[in-house]
Write a protein that holds these residues in place. Structure first.
Motif, PDB file in Angstrom:
ATOM      1  N   ILE A 115      10.362  50.030  37.416  1.00 45.45           N
ATOM      2  CA  ILE A 115      10.331  49.792  35.981  1.00 45.45           C
ATOM      3  C   ILE A 115      11.722  49.393  35.505  1.00 45.45           C
ATOM      4  CG2 ILE A 115      10.068  50.946  33.738  1.00 45.45           C
ATOM      5  CD1 ILE A 115       7.783  52.506  34.879  1.00 45.45           C
ATOM      6  N   SER A 116      11.779  48.366  34.666  1.00 48.93           N
ATOM      7  CA  SER A 116      13.050  47.895  34.127  1.00 48.93           C
ATOM      8  C   SER A 116      13.556  48.864  33.050  1.00 48.93           C
ATOM      9  CB  SER A 116      12.894  46.495  33.534  1.00 48.93           C
ATOM     10  OG  SER A 116      12.449  45.578  34.515  1.00 48.93           O
ATOM     11  N   ARG A 117      14.837  48.721  32.680  1.00 53.88           N
ATOM     12  CA  ARG A 117      15.421  49.629  31.691  1.00 53.88           C
ATOM     13  C   ARG A 117      14.649  49.562  30.375  1.00 53.88           C
ATOM     14  NH1 ARG A 117      19.997  52.015  32.904  1.00 53.88           N
ATOM     15  NH2 ARG A 117      20.491  52.357  30.700  1.00 53.88           N
ATOM     16  N   GLN A 118      14.295  48.379  29.926  1.00 50.63           N
ATOM     17  CA  GLN A 118      13.371  48.188  28.802  1.00 50.63           C
ATOM     18  C   GLN A 118      12.254  47.294  29.328  1.00 50.63           C
ATOM     19  OE1 GLN A 118      14.701  47.614  24.759  1.00 50.63           O
ATOM     20  NE2 GLN A 118      16.821  48.048  25.341  1.00 50.63           N
ATOM     21  N   HIS A 119      11.161  47.910  29.705  1.00 52.85           N
ATOM     22  CA  HIS A 119      10.119  47.208  30.456  1.00 52.85           C
ATOM     23  C   HIS A 119       9.054  46.584  29.554  1.00 52.85           C
ATOM     24  CE1 HIS A 119       8.152  46.773  34.495  1.00 52.85           C
ATOM     25  NE2 HIS A 119       7.112  46.538  33.701  1.00 52.85           N
ATOM     26  N   ALA A 120       8.535  47.387  28.622  1.00 56.08           N
ATOM     27  CA  ALA A 120       7.450  46.920  27.746  1.00 56.08           C
ATOM     28  C   ALA A 120       7.494  47.712  26.445  1.00 56.08           C
ATOM     29  CB  ALA A 120       6.103  47.099  28.436  1.00 56.08           C
ATOM     30  N   ARG A 121       6.736  47.236  25.468  1.00 54.93           N
ATOM     31  CA  ARG A 121       6.620  47.995  24.220  1.00 54.93           C
ATOM     32  C   ARG A 121       5.172  47.991  23.765  1.00 54.93           C
ATOM     33  NH1 ARG A 121       9.788  43.930  20.006  1.00 54.93           N
ATOM     34  NH2 ARG A 121       8.335  42.162  20.136  1.00 54.93           N
ATOM     35  N   LYS A 140      -9.126  51.963  12.032  1.00 58.25           N
ATOM     36  CA  LYS A 140      -8.616  50.596  12.008  1.00 58.25           C
ATOM     37  C   LYS A 140      -7.321  50.445  12.808  1.00 58.25           C
ATOM     38  CE  LYS A 140     -10.682  49.445   7.542  1.00 58.25           C
ATOM     39  NZ  LYS A 140     -10.422  48.949   6.167  1.00 58.25           N
ATOM     40  N   GLN A 141      -6.926  51.515  13.487  1.00 60.17           N
ATOM     41  CA  GLN A 141      -5.703  51.483  14.275  1.00 60.17           C
ATOM     42  C   GLN A 141      -5.869  50.564  15.485  1.00 60.17           C
ATOM     43  OE1 GLN A 141      -4.398  55.054  16.697  1.00 60.17           O
ATOM     44  NE2 GLN A 141      -2.962  55.215  14.989  1.00 60.17           N
ATOM     45  N   THR A 142      -4.864  49.725  15.717  1.00 60.56           N
ATOM     46  CA  THR A 142      -4.895  48.818  16.857  1.00 60.56           C
ATOM     47  C   THR A 142      -3.600  48.958  17.653  1.00 60.56           C
ATOM     48  OG1 THR A 142      -3.927  46.958  15.623  1.00 60.56           O
ATOM     49  CG2 THR A 142      -6.343  47.143  15.658  1.00 60.56           C
ATOM     50  N   LEU A 143      -3.705  48.728  18.961  1.00 59.48           N
ATOM     51  CA  LEU A 143      -2.559  48.786  19.864  1.00 59.48           C
ATOM     52  C   LEU A 143      -2.423  47.479  20.621  1.00 59.48           C
ATOM     53  CD1 LEU A 143      -2.854  52.296  21.584  1.00 59.48           C
ATOM     54  CD2 LEU A 143      -1.265  51.637  19.784  1.00 59.48           C
ATOM     55  N   THR A 144      -1.182  47.062  20.800  1.00 55.09           N
ATOM     56  CA  THR A 144      -0.875  45.882  21.603  1.00 55.09           C
ATOM     57  C   THR A 144       0.304  46.220  22.505  1.00 55.09           C
ATOM     58  OG1 THR A 144      -1.558  44.424  19.797  1.00 55.09           O
ATOM     59  CG2 THR A 144      -0.270  43.428  21.569  1.00 55.09           C
ATOM     60  N   ILE A 145       0.240  45.799  23.765  1.00 55.36           N
ATOM     61  CA  ILE A 145       1.370  45.977  24.671  1.00 55.36           C
ATOM     62  C   ILE A 145       2.000  44.627  24.955  1.00 55.36           C
ATOM     63  CG2 ILE A 145      -0.032  45.835  26.801  1.00 55.36           C
ATOM     64  CD1 ILE A 145       1.908  47.983  27.965  1.00 55.36           C
ATOM     65  N   GLU A 146       3.317  44.590  25.001  1.00 53.80           N
ATOM     66  CA  GLU A 146       4.056  43.358  25.269  1.00 53.80           C
ATOM     67  C   GLU A 146       5.091  43.594  26.357  1.00 53.80           C
ATOM     68  OE1 GLU A 146       5.852  42.155  21.614  1.00 53.80           O
ATOM     69  OE2 GLU A 146       3.964  41.482  20.702  1.00 53.80           O
ATOM     70  N   ASP A 147       5.157  42.676  27.310  1.00 55.18           N
ATOM     71  CA  ASP A 147       6.186  42.725  28.347  1.00 55.18           C
ATOM     72  C   ASP A 147       7.518  42.304  27.728  1.00 55.18           C
ATOM     73  OD1 ASP A 147       7.737  42.518  30.617  1.00 55.18           O
ATOM     74  OD2 ASP A 147       6.265  41.391  31.772  1.00 55.18           O
ATOM     75  N   ILE A 154       3.619  43.826  33.794  1.00 62.66           N
ATOM     76  CA  ILE A 154       2.650  44.859  33.437  1.00 62.66           C
ATOM     77  C   ILE A 154       1.250  44.355  33.765  1.00 62.66           C
ATOM     78  CG2 ILE A 154       4.015  45.952  31.619  1.00 62.66           C
ATOM     79  CD1 ILE A 154       2.526  44.273  29.573  1.00 62.66           C
ATOM     80  N   ARG A 155       0.361  45.291  34.032  1.00 63.82           N
ATOM     81  CA  ARG A 155      -1.046  44.968  34.269  1.00 63.82           C
ATOM     82  C   ARG A 155      -1.911  45.801  33.336  1.00 63.82           C
ATOM     83  NH1 ARG A 155      -2.165  41.951  38.756  1.00 63.82           N
ATOM     84  NH2 ARG A 155      -0.413  41.593  40.185  1.00 63.82           N
ATOM     85  N   VAL A 156      -2.915  45.153  32.775  1.00 63.89           N
ATOM     86  CA  VAL A 156      -3.892  45.833  31.934  1.00 63.89           C
ATOM     87  C   VAL A 156      -5.252  45.650  32.574  1.00 63.89           C
ATOM     88  CG1 VAL A 156      -4.986  45.947  29.665  1.00 63.89           C
ATOM     89  CG2 VAL A 156      -2.530  45.473  29.840  1.00 63.89           C
ATOM     90  N   ASN A 157      -5.878  46.755  32.935  1.00 64.04           N
ATOM     91  CA  ASN A 157      -7.164  46.722  33.642  1.00 64.04           C
ATOM     92  C   ASN A 157      -7.100  45.821  34.868  1.00 64.04           C
ATOM     93  OD1 ASN A 157      -8.312  48.473  31.713  1.00 64.04           O
ATOM     94  ND2 ASN A 157      -8.823  46.756  30.378  1.00 64.04           N
ATOM     95  N   GLY A 158      -5.983  45.884  35.579  1.00 60.63           N
ATOM     96  CA  GLY A 158      -5.822  45.153  36.833  1.00 60.63           C
ATOM     97  C   GLY A 158      -5.316  43.740  36.711  1.00 60.63           C
ATOM     98  N   GLU A 159      -5.212  43.207  35.488  1.00 58.30           N
ATOM     99  CA  GLU A 159      -4.794  41.818  35.287  1.00 58.30           C
ATOM    100  C   GLU A 159      -3.357  41.764  34.759  1.00 58.30           C
ATOM    101  OE1 GLU A 159      -6.068  37.840  32.669  1.00 58.30           O
ATOM    102  OE2 GLU A 159      -7.348  39.634  32.697  1.00 58.30           O
ATOM    103  N   LYS A 160      -2.522  40.957  35.401  1.00 57.91           N
ATOM    104  CA  LYS A 160      -1.141  40.824  34.958  1.00 57.91           C
ATOM    105  C   LYS A 160      -1.103  40.022  33.671  1.00 57.91           C
ATOM    106  CE  LYS A 160       3.496  39.967  36.718  1.00 57.91           C
ATOM    107  NZ  LYS A 160       4.308  39.597  37.906  1.00 57.91           N
ATOM    108  N   VAL A 161      -0.394  40.577  32.663  1.00 58.99           N
ATOM    109  CA  VAL A 161      -0.357  39.948  31.339  1.00 58.99           C
ATOM    110  C   VAL A 161       1.060  40.005  30.790  1.00 58.99           C
ATOM    111  CG1 VAL A 161      -2.757  40.546  30.828  1.00 58.99           C
ATOM    112  CG2 VAL A 161      -0.922  42.114  30.166  1.00 58.99           C
ATOM    113  N   SER A 162       1.330  39.115  29.850  1.00 57.24           N
ATOM    114  CA  SER A 162       2.595  39.189  29.111  1.00 57.24           C
ATOM    115  C   SER A 162       2.397  39.988  27.827  1.00 57.24           C
ATOM    116  CB  SER A 162       3.111  37.788  28.788  1.00 57.24           C
ATOM    117  OG  SER A 162       2.152  37.056  28.034  1.00 57.24           O
ATOM    118  N   SER A 163       1.169  39.963  27.299  1.00 58.65           N
ATOM    119  CA  SER A 163       0.792  40.791  26.149  1.00 58.65           C
ATOM    120  C   SER A 163      -0.724  40.935  26.147  1.00 58.65           C
ATOM    121  CB  SER A 163       1.269  40.171  24.828  1.00 58.65           C
ATOM    122  OG  SER A 163       0.607  38.953  24.579  1.00 58.65           O
TER     123      SER A 163
END
Length: 232
Positions: free
Chosen positions: A172-178, A187-194, A201-210
């Motif tokens: 993991i990088s020093r600042q890896h994702a947010r 109505k709460q939503t979450l998004t992950i960003e590399d 990062i991988r989400v459900n097995g798939e490499k993504v940037s966000s």
């Protein structure tokens, strides 16, 4: 004297002749140490040209007889085993991403003198928010069985001290994702960003940037698995 003989000698010195008599004909500490070292070799994952990630948490299943004989000496035994594993790892370029731990358990199906070993590379996780309490309806990220509620609009995940959620994982990088939190309640939503990490990062097995995250979304950050869960 070989390294395994040295381990047994140290243990015998620590607990006296009772130790040697207790284990005569049963599971031997030298066998456990040897199998643990082979487990490091078998599970080593290449990080770069000089380093390999290896397990740091182990579970040793024993017959009821062997467990009863070994458990009184487990603390002393582990101290010596840890020293051997750390030395072995250093000489082979192996990296532990968390503290060493060995758990002993009973497996009624095992015969006397036999044992089974399982292992995992488990990173130490720290949060900048302490203590953490989940709000009603809140979501959380679960890592190594611990939930970290996602309260803030932005949660930075990384290995560095500046991260909100610090994971001691060399992948993991020093600042890896947010993780970005928007809205409230249902109505709460979450998004992950590399954040330009080395290993992504991988989400459900798939490499993504966000990607958008939902309840039960499975994440892979470096070598660490995580999941989005209810904070309750």
């Amino acid at each position: 004297m070989g390294v395994f003989d040295a381990v047994e000698k140290k243990l015998e010195d620590a607990v006296g002749g009772v130790f040697a008599r207790a284990f005569k004909g049963d599971v031997q500490p030298v066998e456990i140490t040897a199998k643990l070292q082979r487990e490091l070799d078998r599970e080593a994952k290449l990080l770069d040209s000089e380093r390999k990630l290896v397990p740091n948490e182990f579970r040793i299943a024993l017959s009821n007889h062997d467990y009863n004989r070994l458990s009184p000496y487990s603390k002393t035994l582990n101290i010596e085993i840890f020293a051997q594993l750390e030395s072995y790892a250093a000489s082979h370029g192996y990296i532990f991403n968390g503290p060493l731990a060995i758990e002993y358990a009973v497996n009624e199906k095992l015969p006397i003198g036999r044992f089974k070993l399982t292992s995992a590379a488990v990173a130490k996780v720290e949060s900048a928010d302490a203590p953490l309490f989940a709000k009603p309806g809140a979501l959380a990220i679960e890592i190594n069985g611990t939930k970290y509620p996602l309260h803030n609009a932005v949660t930075v995940i990384g290995r560095g001290s500046e991260a909100d959620l610090r994971i001691n994982d060399p992948g993991i990088s020093r600042q890896h994702a947010r993780i970005l939190l928007q809205g409230h309640g249902e109505k709460q939503t979450l998004t992950i960003e590399d954040l330009g990490s080395t290993n992504g990062i991988r989400v459900n097995g798939e490499k993504v940037s966000s990607a958008r995250l939902n309840l039960e979304s499975k994440l892979t950050i470096g070598n660490t698995a995580a999941q989005i869960v209810s904070g309750a």
